[in-house]
Motif scaffolding. Structure first.
Motif, PDB file in Angstrom:
ATOM      1  N   GLU A   1       3.226 -15.806 -15.427  1.00 27.98           N
ATOM      2  CA  GLU A   1       3.070 -16.202 -16.833  1.00 27.98           C
ATOM      3  C   GLU A   1       1.639 -16.640 -17.128  1.00 27.98           C
ATOM      4  OE1 GLU A   1       6.038 -19.103 -17.820  1.00 27.98           O
ATOM      5  OE2 GLU A   1       7.699 -17.713 -17.470  1.00 27.98           O
ATOM      6  N   ILE A   2       1.026 -17.348 -16.178  1.00 25.58           N
ATOM      7  CA  ILE A   2      -0.370 -17.771 -16.363  1.00 25.58           C
ATOM      8  C   ILE A   2      -1.273 -16.539 -16.423  1.00 25.58           C
ATOM      9  CG2 ILE A   2      -2.328 -18.912 -15.211  1.00 25.58           C
ATOM     10  CD1 ILE A   2      -0.341 -21.050 -14.265  1.00 25.58           C
TER      11      ILE A   2
ATOM     12  N   GLU B   1      -3.500 -15.395 -19.532  1.00 26.06           N
ATOM     13  CA  GLU B   1      -4.941 -15.156 -19.435  1.00 26.06           C
ATOM     14  C   GLU B   1      -5.296 -13.781 -19.977  1.00 26.06           C
ATOM     15  OE1 GLU B   1      -5.765 -15.810 -15.293  1.00 26.06           O
ATOM     16  OE2 GLU B   1      -5.980 -17.976 -15.541  1.00 26.06           O
ATOM     17  N   GLU B   2      -4.472 -12.772 -19.664  1.00 23.36           N
ATOM     18  CA  GLU B   2      -4.717 -11.418 -20.181  1.00 23.36           C
ATOM     19  C   GLU B   2      -4.598 -11.391 -21.702  1.00 23.36           C
ATOM     20  OE1 GLU B   2      -2.101  -8.706 -18.166  1.00 23.36           O
ATOM     21  OE2 GLU B   2      -3.037  -9.044 -16.220  1.00 23.36           O
ATOM     22  N   ARG B   3      -3.564 -12.066 -22.213  1.00 22.93           N
ATOM     23  CA  ARG B   3      -3.414 -12.139 -23.673  1.00 22.93           C
ATOM     24  C   ARG B   3      -4.599 -12.858 -24.304  1.00 22.93           C
ATOM     25  NH1 ARG B   3       2.137 -13.425 -22.459  1.00 22.93           N
ATOM     26  NH2 ARG B   3       1.650 -15.612 -22.855  1.00 22.93           N
ATOM     27  N   GLN B   4      -5.082 -13.897 -23.618  1.00 23.37           N
ATOM     28  CA  GLN B   4      -6.234 -14.638 -24.125  1.00 23.37           C
ATOM     29  C   GLN B   4      -7.468 -13.745 -24.133  1.00 23.37           C
ATOM     30  OE1 GLN B   4      -9.095 -16.055 -22.307  1.00 23.37           O
ATOM     31  NE2 GLN B   4      -9.837 -17.072 -24.149  1.00 23.37           N
TER      32      GLN B   4
ATOM     33  N   LYS C   1      -7.492 -10.428 -24.314  1.00 22.28           N
ATOM     34  CA  LYS C   1      -7.283  -9.440 -25.390  1.00 22.28           C
ATOM     35  C   LYS C   1      -7.550 -10.079 -26.753  1.00 22.28           C
ATOM     36  CE  LYS C   1      -3.911  -6.494 -23.044  1.00 22.28           C
ATOM     37  NZ  LYS C   1      -2.510  -6.043 -23.013  1.00 22.28           N
ATOM     38  N   ALA C   2      -7.054 -11.300 -26.918  1.00 24.26           N
ATOM     39  CA  ALA C   2      -7.259 -12.000 -28.196  1.00 24.26           C
ATOM     40  C   ALA C   2      -8.741 -12.273 -28.411  1.00 24.26           C
ATOM     41  CB  ALA C   2      -6.459 -13.302 -28.223  1.00 24.26           C
ATOM     42  N   SER C   3      -9.460 -12.631 -27.343  1.00 30.14           N
ATOM     43  CA  SER C   3     -10.903 -12.875 -27.469  1.00 30.14           C
ATOM     44  C   SER C   3     -11.622 -11.584 -27.838  1.00 30.14           C
ATOM     45  CB  SER C   3     -11.468 -13.419 -26.158  1.00 30.14           C
ATOM     46  OG  SER C   3     -10.932 -14.692 -25.879  1.00 30.14           O
ATOM     47  N   ALA C   4     -11.238 -10.472 -27.200  1.00 29.08           N
ATOM     48  CA  ALA C   4     -11.856  -9.183 -27.518  1.00 29.08           C
ATOM     49  C   ALA C   4     -11.557  -8.792 -28.960  1.00 29.08           C
ATOM     50  CB  ALA C   4     -11.365  -8.113 -26.553  1.00 29.08           C
ATOM     51  N   GLN C   5     -10.327  -8.979 -29.349  1.00 23.47           N
ATOM     52  CA  GLN C   5      -9.931  -8.644 -30.721  1.00 23.47           C
ATOM     53  C   GLN C   5     -10.657  -9.555 -31.714  1.00 23.47           C
ATOM     54  OE1 GLN C   5      -5.724  -8.719 -31.419  1.00 23.47           O
ATOM     55  NE2 GLN C   5      -5.896  -7.584 -33.319  1.00 23.47           N
ATOM     56  N   LEU C   6     -10.812 -10.834 -31.369  1.00 21.14           N
ATOM     57  CA  LEU C   6     -11.548 -11.763 -32.224  1.00 21.14           C
ATOM     58  C   LEU C   6     -12.999 -11.303 -32.376  1.00 21.14           C
ATOM     59  CD1 LEU C   6     -11.732 -14.417 -33.822  1.00 21.14           C
ATOM     60  CD2 LEU C   6     -12.265 -15.565 -31.658  1.00 21.14           C
ATOM     61  N   ALA C   7     -13.606 -10.868 -31.269  1.00 20.88           N
ATOM     62  CA  ALA C   7     -14.992 -10.377 -31.331  1.00 20.88           C
ATOM     63  C   ALA C   7     -15.072  -9.142 -32.225  1.00 20.88           C
ATOM     64  CB  ALA C   7     -15.500 -10.061 -29.930  1.00 20.88           C
TER      65      ALA C   7
END
Length: 182
Positions: A64-65, A69-72, A74-80
């Motif tokens: 789960e961690i 982390e992978e979702r985080q 992806k979210a950071s990449a998508q945010l960028a």
């Protein structure tokens, strides 16, 4: 009371009727040995069982961690990406505003030029209207002067000729001879 003593004895507490509460230090009566044996059996046999459960739980938490982390990431990449899109949209909005301001300035200049042309046309039209009005007034004035002159001449002729028919016939003959008649 016997039942109460049995429960109290199992807990290591002895109820005495006359003495009050007290501590029973007899190990066999207090079931401390029984409790230690049960704990030892649970630890010995439960270690494998609990260890397996804890290992599965540890693996599930680690998974789960890792997924979080992978979702985080992806979210950071998508945010960028979204920030980049926002910056592009802001630049596009600035460009559109600059174009709109330039277009408004050009349109304003065109409208002002058209307004000046329209004013000049209206001045020329008004000048023509004034000139034609003056010409009409002059023509009207000439016509009135001619009418008045004719009336005055008629009045003069009538007063000179009067009722004299002989003078009238001489005037008619002379007018005919001037026109080329016989």
């Amino acid at each position: 009371m016997g039942m109460l003593n049995g429960l109290a004895g199992a807990a290591g507490i002895r109820l005495a009727e006359a003495e009050g509460f007290g501590l029973n230090l007899d190990i066999l009566e207090t079931n401390v040995i029984n409790l230690a044996i049960v704990v030892a059996l649970v630890v010995y046999f439960g270690r494998g069982f609990l260890g397996g459960i804890l290992e599965k739980r540890k693996d599930a938490i680690a998974s789960e961690i890792k997924e979080a982390e992978e979702r985080q990431k992806k979210a950071s990449a998508q945010l960028a990406q979204e920030k980049e899109k926002l910056a592009q949209a802001q630049e596009e909005a600035k460009r559109i505003l600059a174009n709109a301001a330039e277009s408004a300035k050009t349109t304003k200049e065109q409208i002002l030029a058209q307004g000046k042309q329209e004013i000049e046309r209206m001045k020329a039209s008004a000048s023509q209207d004034t000139t034609s009005s003056e010409e009409r007034a002059m023509a009207e004035l000439r016509q009135r002067v001619a009418e008045l002159a004719l009336k005055k001449v008629e009045g003069e002729l009538e007063s000179r000729l009067g009722n004299d028919s002989d003078a009238q016939s001489k005037l008619i003959d002379r007018s005919i001879s001037l026109l080329g008649g016989s």
